[in-house]
Design an enzyme around this catalytic site. Structure first.
Site, PDB file in Angstrom:
ATOM      1  N   PHE A   1       0.815  -1.309  -0.018  1.00  0.00           N
ATOM      2  CA  PHE A   1       0.060   0.010   0.043  1.00  0.00           C
ATOM      3  C   PHE A   1       0.849   1.228  -0.113  1.00  0.00           C
ATOM      4  CE2 PHE A   1      -2.978   2.987   1.617  1.00  0.00           C
ATOM      5  CZ  PHE A   1      -4.289   2.643   1.111  1.00  0.00           C
TER       6      PHE A   1
ATOM      7  N   ASP B   1       1.622  -5.063   8.603  1.00  0.00           N
ATOM      8  CA  ASP B   1       0.306  -4.179   8.344  1.00  0.00           C
ATOM      9  C   ASP B   1      -0.547  -5.201   8.223  1.00  0.00           C
ATOM     10  OD1 ASP B   1      -1.456  -2.719   7.391  1.00  0.00           O
ATOM     11  OD2 ASP B   1      -0.302  -1.451   6.429  1.00  0.00           O
TER      12      ASP B   1
ATOM     13  N   ARG C   1     -12.422  -4.630  -7.581  1.00  0.00           N
ATOM     14  CA  ARG C   1     -12.205  -5.403  -6.123  1.00  0.00           C
ATOM     15  C   ARG C   1     -13.082  -5.864  -5.465  1.00  0.00           C
ATOM     16  NH1 ARG C   1      -8.516  -2.794  -1.498  1.00  0.00           N
ATOM     17  NH2 ARG C   1     -10.239  -1.583  -1.212  1.00  0.00           N
TER      18      ARG C   1
HETATM   19  C1  LIG Z   1      -6.124   0.869   4.150  1.00  0.00           C
HETATM   20  C2  LIG Z   1      -4.574   0.834   4.325  1.00  0.00           C
HETATM   21  C3  LIG Z   1      -3.943   1.809   4.835  1.00  0.00           C
HETATM   22  C4  LIG Z   1      -4.646   2.852   5.469  1.00  0.00           C
HETATM   23  O1  LIG Z   1      -3.605   3.806   6.230  1.00  0.00           O
HETATM   24  P1  LIG Z   1      -4.180   5.137   7.000  1.00  0.00           P
HETATM   25  O2  LIG Z   1      -3.110   5.736   7.351  1.00  0.00           O
HETATM   26  O3  LIG Z   1      -4.977   4.526   8.601  1.00  0.00           O
HETATM   27  O4  LIG Z   1      -5.367   5.748   6.455  1.00  0.00           O
HETATM   28  C5  LIG Z   1      -2.578   1.627   5.044  1.00  0.00           C
HETATM   29  N1  LIG Z   1      -1.905   0.305   4.520  1.00  0.00           N
HETATM   30  C6  LIG Z   1      -2.770  -0.469   4.068  1.00  0.00           C
HETATM   31  C7  LIG Z   1      -2.155  -1.974   3.740  1.00  0.00           C
HETATM   32  C8  LIG Z   1      -4.200  -0.401   3.907  1.00  0.00           C
HETATM   33  O5  LIG Z   1      -4.798  -1.459   3.287  1.00  0.00           O
END
Ligand SMILES: *Cc1c(COP(=O)(O)O)cnc(C)c1O
Length: 417
Positions: free
Chosen positions: A130, A202, A376
């Site tokens: 991400f 994560d 998705r």
């Molecule tokens: C949704 C998501 C985020 C979101 O991060 P925020 O800082 O809480 O908005 C981060 N990492 C992953 C892998 C996600 O899917």
């Protein structure tokens, strides 16, 4: 074709009747006649969360005002909420706290972990992690110019080989947000430790839907999301996990008064709380966190393994329906639906994925589009039924047959996709 769906509805109804989790749907406030395949992106409203929203605003804030910090224990919400999340990710008490966003929490964890490996300067992640996870790692170089961090990227297939003695911190997401591919926390964590690295997982797309077992796998650090499968509401606070064995050494640089050992001593010198609380920075967003706290109660009544089993069964059923409707010839479909690799979502690739998604939404089925070409689909086991998926595929099939997605209104690109 109609025959395909008539038969599928019959089979789905039987599966719904046998489904031990089907009653949980009543605890959600979902619109009638909608199939919501986006619980992995924004979990829906629970009745409990809605009621809490009224209570926290009208009663607590409205009537009890500032006394609510004590009277309604607002001050301990980050811990209370964190402790409700802990069992969902295999963490014993005292290691999880609810606060900030994933991005901010990653900044804390990465900074702290890098300081715990002062002789190493590389962070290993995947290219298609991400983006925020990558941005945060890169952003640390604005502070750390003497010893810049080298952000190394590997593919998911090559992670194991890419972990070596140069690397300070391995930072990975368990379930790929685009493809739904699930990584093996156990073997990768073990490999990282064998090479002397620390690891940050994560759990954005895993917490609340698949078992994680942080303690059993000796994970060092983790972060996760409140607004996806935990149904905490838009922008709900995230969570952070620091293994007990690291807490004494752990120092994160976003020192704020809420992370002080005694915030109300108003001490001019910072002394971090000797616990997971040192992750707190500023005042928590009480309304949002209260709503999430209420939403989490649903998980007290269900085993994560049962959620995973149903999520994977839904994934497989959806895939079967695509094949029966010959939609697997129209879309290229990620094939992750066995428990080792599936993160309870599927990616359907098509060059018109955006417009197809818009047309599907107009027909009452909500999914999302992920650039450049992915439709998705997420399989939240708490509120989806097997027959919901038949309706969804029936509608998708109609959209594709009539090429409805070519209509101009479905091709207008919105800000949030
Ligand atoms: C949704 C998501 C985020 C979101 O991060 P925020 O800082 O809480 O908005 C981060 N990492 C992953 C892998 C996600 O899917």
């Amino acid at each position: 074709m109609n025959n395909v769906f008539a038969t599928a509805f019959e089979q789905a109804n039987q599966r719904d009747d046998a489904d031990q989790l089907s009653h949980f749907k009543q605890r959600f406030d979902l619109p009638e006649d909608m199939v919501y395949l986006d619980g992995n992106s924004l979990g829906p409203l629970t009745i409990a969360a809605k009621e809490r929203a009224y209570t926290v605003v009208e009663q607590q804030w409205g009537k009890d005002l500032i006394t609510s910090w004590n009277r309604h224990d607002w001050i301990n919400l980050p811990i209370i909420t964190g402790e409700k999340i802990a069992p969902l990710i295999g963490a014993a008490a005292g290691q999880v706290i609810c606060c900030d966003s994933i991005s901010v929490n990653l900044f804390k964890l990465l900074s702290a972990a890098l300081n715990m490996r002062p002789d190493r300067h590389a962070v290993l992640t995947t290219m298609d992690n991400f983006p925020t996870d990558r941005y945060v790692a890169e952003g640390l170089n604005q502070l750390n110019r003497a010893h810049p961090i080298e952000l190394r990227s590997t593919s998911e297939a090559n992670i194991y080989e890419a972990i070596n003695e140069d690397i300070a911190v391995v930072m990975l997401t368990q379930v790929n947000f685009r493809t739904g591919n699930r990584l093996d926390v156990k073997t990768i964590t073990q490999r990282a430790h064998d090479k002397g690295c620390l690891i940050i997982w994560d759990l954005a797309h895993s917490a609340g839907v698949i078992p994680v077992e942080l303690d059993d796998n000796q994970v060092d650090f983790a972060v996760g999301c409140g607004y996806k499968y935990l149904n905490g509401g838009p922008g709900a606070p995230a969570f952070v996990y620091v293994a007990q064995r690291h807490q004494e050494q752990y120092r994160q640089p976003l020192q704020g008064w809420m992370g002080h050992t005694q915030p109300f001593s108003f001490d001019p010198r910072y002394q971090p709380a000797a616990s997971i609380k040192s992750n707190l920075v500023g005042t928590p967003s009480v309304i949002s966190m209260s709503v999430m706290d209420a939403a989490l109660d649903i998980f007290a009544d269900v085993e994560i393994s049962a959620l995973e089993t149903k999520a994977l069964a839904l994934t497989q059923w959806f895939h079967t329906l695509l094949e029966r409707a010959e939609m697997n010839k129209v879309f290229s479909v990620s094939e992750y639906f066995d428990a080792r690799h599936s993160g309870a979502q599927l990616a359907l690739r098509h060059e018109n994925a955006y417009a197809i998604c818009q047309a599907w939404i107009a027909s009452g089925v909500i999914a999302d589009f992920r650039a450049p070409d992915i439709l998705r689909v997420g399989f939240s086991p708490l509120f989806l039924s097997f027959s919901d998926l038949v309706s969804a595929v029936e509608k998708l099939s109609a959209i594709m047959e009539a090429a409805e997605y070519l209509q101009p209104q479905f091709n207008e690109v919105h800000t949030v996709t």
